[in-house]
Design an enzyme around this catalytic site. Structure first.
Site, PDB file in Angstrom:
ATOM      1  N   LYS A   5      -7.340 -56.709   1.605  1.00  0.00           N
ATOM      2  CA  LYS A   5      -5.935 -57.110   1.497  1.00  0.00           C
ATOM      3  C   LYS A   5      -4.956 -56.062   2.041  1.00  0.00           C
ATOM      4  CE  LYS A   5      -5.912 -60.685  -2.027  1.00  0.00           C
ATOM      5  NZ  LYS A   5      -7.320 -60.745  -2.517  1.00  0.00           N
ATOM      6  N   GLU A  64       4.414 -62.582  -4.888  1.00  0.00           N
ATOM      7  CA  GLU A  64       3.860 -63.025  -6.160  1.00  0.00           C
ATOM      8  C   GLU A  64       2.413 -62.566  -6.198  1.00  0.00           C
ATOM      9  OE1 GLU A  64       4.346 -65.162  -3.591  1.00  0.00           O
ATOM     10  OE2 GLU A  64       2.182 -65.238  -3.170  1.00  0.00           O
ATOM     11  N   SER A 107     -15.733 -58.543   1.486  1.00  0.00           N
ATOM     12  CA  SER A 107     -14.271 -58.419   1.474  1.00  0.00           C
ATOM     13  C   SER A 107     -13.756 -57.384   0.486  1.00  0.00           C
ATOM     14  CB  SER A 107     -13.633 -59.778   1.199  1.00  0.00           C
ATOM     15  OG  SER A 107     -14.145 -60.344   0.008  1.00  0.00           O
TER      16      SER A 107
HETATM   17  C1  PLP Z   1      -8.099 -61.884  -2.615  1.00  0.00           C
HETATM   18  C2  PLP Z   1      -9.497 -61.694  -2.267  1.00  0.00           C
HETATM   19  C3  PLP Z   1     -10.219 -62.678  -1.562  1.00  0.00           C
HETATM   20  C4  PLP Z   1      -9.655 -64.013  -1.201  1.00  0.00           C
HETATM   21  O1  PLP Z   1      -8.573 -63.982  -0.335  1.00  0.00           O
HETATM   22  P1  PLP Z   1      -8.681 -64.480   1.174  1.00  0.00           P
HETATM   23  O2  PLP Z   1      -7.271 -64.564   1.611  1.00  0.00           O
HETATM   24  O3  PLP Z   1      -9.369 -65.805   1.160  1.00  0.00           O
HETATM   25  O4  PLP Z   1      -9.465 -63.474   1.905  1.00  0.00           O
HETATM   26  C5  PLP Z   1     -11.530 -62.403  -1.187  1.00  0.00           C
HETATM   27  N1  PLP Z   1     -12.109 -61.237  -1.526  1.00  0.00           N
HETATM   28  C6  PLP Z   1     -11.461 -60.268  -2.223  1.00  0.00           C
HETATM   29  C7  PLP Z   1     -12.180 -59.004  -2.545  1.00  0.00           C
HETATM   30  C8  PLP Z   1     -10.134 -60.472  -2.610  1.00  0.00           C
HETATM   31  O5  PLP Z   1      -9.492 -59.512  -3.299  1.00  0.00           O
END
Ligand code: PLP
Length: 446
Positions: free
Chosen positions: A142, A164, A429
């Site tokens: 993010k 938000e 992610s």
């Molecule tokens: C917020 C988050 C997501 C989901 O958000 P996307 O916009 O779909 O990428 C996925 N993995 C993690 C670790 C997150 O914090």
């Protein structure tokens, strides 16, 4: 604020353009150039060599999805951000600053890791790899778009960022960026979520953000979105709204994708550098769709199978999952047209996922489009498969993944068992520290 066209970057391909724009690092020019020249992906009359020129179009549409569905005052604010994005973000000064931040503050490029023991455990015919966004500063992807958005705010002369947050991950990433740039930061959060997400609320406060409690309606994400939009329409002269995924009105789905494409551009180069070829398939989890959009951007013009994984939660019944692309229908919410899960009144339906970062009743317009044209296949993984993948990665590789990312890991594991040969690149992610208490409490140590 910045110079004229002389200040603009030059580039030889659209992937390079995106790479420069997102602050990516190129690792192996000669090999990459070879792959660049030899690949031409076309599908349903869409030429992926020129995809980023045409999608979104100038009104913010990916096919019929996207657009700007907001009140007139905010339309002007969106137009201002779009204009600023095109002029400022392509300037050498902005890009030089973004690249410096990527390296010195975020710790990029994040590595690609060969998951050898997990591959063996899946039968050993297919090799699994992970792009390590868990090693990006603050522990997830993010921050890639938050640093871009906040840097844009700074260049535009804004004093404040507004957003938000639901589970608090976006709030923490934005608060991190705001602290770095010395911007004020107002985070709107439902009262129910504030109680549930105490550690993230504490993080935001420690980072100096102003966490504003939203106490109407169900007091969760939807109300927080409304309150943040409200505040923005009052304060847009001094503030910029920072969306947490490839969602919302144009230019956000484009802008967030472009900033996140640092993930895919880096991963492609690193993967080719490590193995000498492209992966057979790539996989990412999809909530709003930002980490997926970022990874996919690097590979759309490649002969690579692309999978976006939505949470099936407890099952197929409405309310038990958040698989909006799989089970949803076309509709408008939060300022854009996409595929969404609706209740009997046509309003956004209640959703559920074991991963709080994935429980959103729609996905970004670009994903709706990529599904429609068949370039990306969207599939689902349920809670149980997710928890299994979480523990497998921890035990076999020494990596504790976020529950969100564990959905992608689970799907990668399935592919590895199904395919005869080849390799699968999974977008990790984020890291799972935030999820450990929840998992131990609800699933125990396995
Ligand atoms: C917020 C988050 C997501 C989901 O958000 P996307 O916009 O779909 O990428 C996925 N993995 C993690 C670790 C997150 O914090």
């Amino acid at each position: 604020m910045q110079g004229g066209t002389a200040d603009k970057i030059s580039y030889s391909s659209l992937r390079e353009y995106l790479g420069i724009l997102s602050g990516a690092f190129f690792v192996s020019r000669t090999k990459i150039d070879y792959f660049e020249e030899n690949i031409k992906m076309k599908l349903n009359n869409i030429d992926f060599a020129t995809y980023f020129n045409n999608y979104p179009d100038k009104n913010g549409y990916f096919g019929k999805y996207g657009g700007v569905f907001v009140e007139d005052k905010l339309k002007r604010a969106m137009a201002e951000i779009t204009e600023a994005y095109y002029s400022i973000c392509q300037s050498r000064k902005f890009i030089a600053e973004l690249r410096r931040i990527r390296k010195e503050f975020q710790g990029r490029p994040t590595p690609v890791t060969h998951l050898e023991r997990l591959s063996d455990a899946m039968g050993g015919k297919v090799q699994l790899y992970a792009k390590r966004e868990d090693l990006n500063h603050s522990g997830a992807h993010k921050l890639n778009h938050c640093m871009g958005e906040a840097l844009l705010a700074k260049f535009m002369g804004k004093k404040k960022v507004i957003a938000e947050t639901g589970a608090g991950q976006h709030g923490v990433a934005l608060a991190t960026a705001a602290a770095y740039f010395g911007l004020k930061c107002d985070i709107y959060m439902g009262a129910v979520d504030i109680k549930k997400q105490a550690p993230n609320v504490a993080r935001m406060k420690i980072l100096g953000a102003n966490v504003i409690e939203v106490t109407h309606g169900l007091q969760t994400l939807k109300e927080a979105v409304d309150a943040a939009f409200d505040a923005y329409s009052r304060e847009y002269e001094d503030a910029i709204y920072c969306i947490g995924s490839v969602l919302g009105p144009h230019p956000f789905p484009m802008m967030v994708r472009d900033f996140q494409s640092v993930v895919g551009i880096e991963a492609r180069e690193q993967f080719i550098d490590m193995t000498g070829h492209l992966p057979s398939a790539i996989v990412a989890c999809v909530g709003g769709g930002s980490n997926a959009a970022g990874l996919f951007a690097g590979f759309l013009n490649d002969p690579v199978d692309i999978y976006g994984i939505e949470p099936l939660g407890r099952g197929e019944k409405l309310g038990d999952h958040a698989a909006s692309l799989k089970y949803g229908t076309e509709g408008i919410m939060h300022g854009f047209n996409s595929i969404m899960l609706k209740d009997e009144n046509g309003d956004p339906a209640p959703v559920y996922s074991v991963a709080s970062g994935l429980d959103y009743p729609s996905s970004g317009p670009e994903h709706a489009f990529l599904q429609e044209i068949g370039r990306v296949k969207y599939d689902v993984i349920n809670d149980e498969e997710t928890i299994d993948a979480f523990y497998r990665l921890a035990r076999l590789e020494g990596i504790i993944p976020a529950i969100e990312s564990s959905h992608a890991v689970a799907y990668g594991m399935k592919l590895a068992q199904k395919m005869d040969h080849g390799s699968v690149l999974i977008n990790l992610s984020g890291r799972g520290d935030k999820d450990m208490d929840y998992i131990i409490e609800n699933y125990g140590i396995r």
